[in-house]
Design a protein around this motif. Structure first.
Motif, PDB file in Angstrom:
ATOM      1  N   ARG A   1     -92.247  97.006  77.503  1.00 63.13           N
ATOM      2  CA  ARG A   1     -92.306  96.240  76.484  1.00 63.13           C
ATOM      3  C   ARG A   1     -93.465  95.473  76.495  1.00 63.13           C
ATOM      4  O   ARG A   1     -93.829  95.066  75.294  1.00 63.13           O
ATOM      5  CB  ARG A   1     -91.160  95.200  76.668  1.00 63.13           C
ATOM      6  CG  ARG A   1     -89.730  95.527  76.448  1.00 63.13           C
ATOM      7  CD  ARG A   1     -88.650  94.360  76.359  1.00 63.13           C
ATOM      8  NE  ARG A   1     -87.408  94.820  76.194  1.00 63.13           N
ATOM      9  CZ  ARG A   1     -86.726  95.233  74.806  1.00 63.13           C
ATOM     10  NH1 ARG A   1     -87.445  95.338  74.009  1.00 63.13           N
ATOM     11  NH2 ARG A   1     -85.455  95.750  75.199  1.00 63.13           N
ATOM     12  N   SER A   2     -94.225  95.423  77.372  1.00 60.45           N
ATOM     13  CA  SER A   2     -95.493  94.701  77.409  1.00 60.45           C
ATOM     14  C   SER A   2     -96.423  95.966  76.678  1.00 60.45           C
ATOM     15  O   SER A   2     -97.745  95.410  76.537  1.00 60.45           O
ATOM     16  CB  SER A   2     -96.240  94.378  78.738  1.00 60.45           C
ATOM     17  OG  SER A   2     -96.388  95.711  79.699  1.00 60.45           O
TER      18      SER A   2
ATOM     19  N   ASP B   1     -98.867  98.252  74.190  1.00 57.70           N
ATOM     20  CA  ASP B   1     -99.200  98.591  73.017  1.00 57.70           C
ATOM     21  C   ASP B   1     -99.047  99.900  72.634  1.00 57.70           C
ATOM     22  O   ASP B   1     -98.834 100.409  71.812  1.00 57.70           O
ATOM     23  CB  ASP B   1    -100.672  97.866  72.802  1.00 57.70           C
ATOM     24  CG  ASP B   1    -100.678  96.584  73.251  1.00 57.70           C
ATOM     25  OD1 ASP B   1    -100.275  95.580  72.361  1.00 57.70           O
ATOM     26  OD2 ASP B   1    -101.574  95.918  73.856  1.00 57.70           O
TER      27      ASP B   1
ATOM     28  N   GLN C   1     -86.057 101.568  70.486  1.00 58.27           N
ATOM     29  CA  GLN C   1     -86.328  99.757  70.218  1.00 58.27           C
ATOM     30  C   GLN C   1     -87.835  99.526  70.371  1.00 58.27           C
ATOM     31  O   GLN C   1     -88.329  98.748  69.701  1.00 58.27           O
ATOM     32  CB  GLN C   1     -85.489  99.126  71.191  1.00 58.27           C
ATOM     33  CG  GLN C   1     -85.581  97.691  71.019  1.00 58.27           C
ATOM     34  CD  GLN C   1     -85.080  97.151  69.744  1.00 58.27           C
ATOM     35  OE1 GLN C   1     -84.073  97.368  69.398  1.00 58.27           O
ATOM     36  NE2 GLN C   1     -85.874  96.392  69.253  1.00 58.27           N
ATOM     37  N   LEU C   2     -88.447 100.249  71.325  1.00 56.53           N
ATOM     38  CA  LEU C   2     -89.794  99.808  71.511  1.00 56.53           C
ATOM     39  C   LEU C   2     -90.634 100.335  70.246  1.00 56.53           C
ATOM     40  O   LEU C   2     -91.438  99.339  69.731  1.00 56.53           O
ATOM     41  CB  LEU C   2     -90.480 100.647  72.670  1.00 56.53           C
ATOM     42  CG  LEU C   2     -89.990 100.430  74.043  1.00 56.53           C
ATOM     43  CD1 LEU C   2     -90.748 101.423  74.958  1.00 56.53           C
ATOM     44  CD2 LEU C   2     -90.396  98.873  74.390  1.00 56.53           C
TER      45      LEU C   2
ATOM     46  N   GLN D   1     -89.456  99.974  67.180  1.00 54.94           N
ATOM     47  CA  GLN D   1     -89.169  98.996  66.281  1.00 54.94           C
ATOM     48  C   GLN D   1     -89.821  97.499  66.406  1.00 54.94           C
ATOM     49  O   GLN D   1     -90.074  96.949  65.523  1.00 54.94           O
ATOM     50  CB  GLN D   1     -87.499  98.526  66.261  1.00 54.94           C
ATOM     51  CG  GLN D   1     -86.979  99.835  65.819  1.00 54.94           C
ATOM     52  CD  GLN D   1     -85.139  99.798  65.897  1.00 54.94           C
ATOM     53  OE1 GLN D   1     -84.873  98.920  66.638  1.00 54.94           O
ATOM     54  NE2 GLN D   1     -84.522 100.766  65.732  1.00 54.94           N
ATOM     55  N   ASP D   2     -90.187  97.451  67.879  1.00 52.99           N
ATOM     56  CA  ASP D   2     -91.027  96.353  68.015  1.00 52.99           C
ATOM     57  C   ASP D   2     -92.505  96.571  68.005  1.00 52.99           C
ATOM     58  O   ASP D   2     -93.220  95.591  68.307  1.00 52.99           O
ATOM     59  CB  ASP D   2     -90.792  95.784  69.483  1.00 52.99           C
ATOM     60  CG  ASP D   2     -89.239  95.418  70.001  1.00 52.99           C
ATOM     61  OD1 ASP D   2     -88.535  95.049  68.902  1.00 52.99           O
ATOM     62  OD2 ASP D   2     -88.679  95.381  70.962  1.00 52.99           O
ATOM     63  N   GLY D   3     -93.077  97.628  67.568  1.00 51.27           N
ATOM     64  CA  GLY D   3     -94.324  97.929  67.285  1.00 51.27           C
ATOM     65  C   GLY D   3     -95.140  98.696  68.162  1.00 51.27           C
ATOM     66  O   GLY D   3     -96.496  98.940  68.290  1.00 51.27           O
TER      67      GLY D   3
ATOM     68  N   GLY E   1     -95.557 100.861  66.112  1.00 49.03           N
ATOM     69  CA  GLY E   1     -94.280 101.619  66.066  1.00 49.03           C
ATOM     70  C   GLY E   1     -94.176 103.044  65.802  1.00 49.03           C
ATOM     71  O   GLY E   1     -92.840 103.660  65.854  1.00 49.03           O
TER      72      GLY E   1
END
Length: 327
Positions: free
Chosen positions: A72-73, A75, A90-91, A93-95, A164
């Protein structure tokens, strides 16, 4: 030991992926995988100013909770395992940008992506987004159509630049998903067409009869019998569903590449992306925003097809037609 040209290729692709100074880069590998690129991925990411870390997991399709904070951290996620855990979606969708890299070094260099590949793929994707019907025909006997618009399409051009975006180096093609239950007609998998993940060239024609979005019958010789046995072995009706549909736009893929490699050494991007193919698939539609899950996903690139969107030709007999999509 990687050559200077391969090192330059990695710099090129990570630069196209907009790796910026200070970005967190996670390189993901699997314990049972080859992970041949872990060192060069970390090295080049660091050279470009990133903050890379290598993370190895036992099963990339079931990521452990302990790995989630690191992922999650990120980029930019460089995936050497082709993880299919739902967290990967999901990652996005989080960018988080995700770049999957699996093919041998020679293929990565031969199919080095360029910004022009993205331009052609984006043009094709715009056509798909505006369309409400796709029809595909071929001299071999394919003639089927689907309704479009309920689900989103996807595209690959070989690098992960936009927030994303998930992509795979190499390859360039565009896909979309049909509206549930709309696919009707027949698809003929002809001699020389390819089955993935089997990584096999078809030796005798296979006719798929499609009704209401599902394959209802499979006709033909031994290749048809093998395909039917494979699908039936899962005892799950969703493996017979029509999944993503699209066409290949890679200027440097080779249809015949599988004949030069051992199956275990390649993933098959040549076959999936070769210029002017029609890419038919079966199984899930989660990547398009649907809800259908399936334990098997087949990619089946077909040669010599004609693909029309709302009656407008995108590919005719394997030749790409729109000028802004052509090489």
């Amino acid at each position: 030991m990687f050559t200077a040209s391969h090192h330059a290729a990695w710099r090129h692709v990570l630069s196209l992926s907009r790796l910026r100074e200070g970005e967190n880069v996670i390189v993901l590998g699997a314990q049972a995988g080859r992970n041949q690129y872990k060192s060069i991925a970390v090295q080049v990411a660091r050279e470009l100013g990133g903050e890379p870390a290598y993370l190895e997991v036992e099963n990339p399709n079931r990521l452990p909770k302990s790995a989630i904070p690191a992922l999650r951290s990120a980029d930019l996620l460089i995936d050497l395992s082709h993880a299919h855990d739902p967290l990967i979606r999901q990652l996005g969708q989080d960018g988080v940008r995700t770049l999957t890299v699996l093919e041998p070094p020679e293929i990565l260099e031969r199919m080095l992506p360029q910004q022009s590949d993205k331009a052609r793929v984006d043009s094709a994707q715009k056509c798909i987004k505006a369309a409400r019907k796709m029809r595909v025909t071929s001299a071999a006997g394919t003639d089927f159509e689907v309704a479009l618009g309920e689900l989103k399409g996807n595209s690959q051009y070989g690098f992960a630049d936009d927030p994303g975006h998930w992509d795979q180096w190499p390859g360039a093609f565009v896909t979309t998903y049909s509206n549930d239950g709309s696919a009707q007609g027949q698809v003929v998998i002809d001699e020389g067409d390819i089955l993935f993940p089997q990584k096999e060239y078809v030796r005798s024609p296979i006719k798929l009869l499609i009704e209401d979005g599902y394959i209802k019958a499979i006709e033909g010789g031994v290749d048809a019998k093998l395909l039917k046995a494979t699908l039936e072995s899962y005892n799950n009706p969703e493996v017979f569903a029509v999944s993503h549909l699209g066409w290949g736009l890679s200027r440097n893929c080779r249809w015949d590449a599988l004949s030069y490699y051992n199956k275990q050494d390649v993933e098959g991007q040549d076959g999936r992306g070769f210029y002017g193919n029609f890419l038919f698939s079966t199984g899930p539609n989660l990547s398009g925003g649907g809800s259908r899950r399936a334990p098997l996903h087949l990619d089946i690139p077909l040669m010599g097809c004609s693909t029309f969107l709302d009656g407008v030709p995108m590919v005719v007999d394997g030749v790409v037609i729109p000028e802004d999509q052509r090489v």
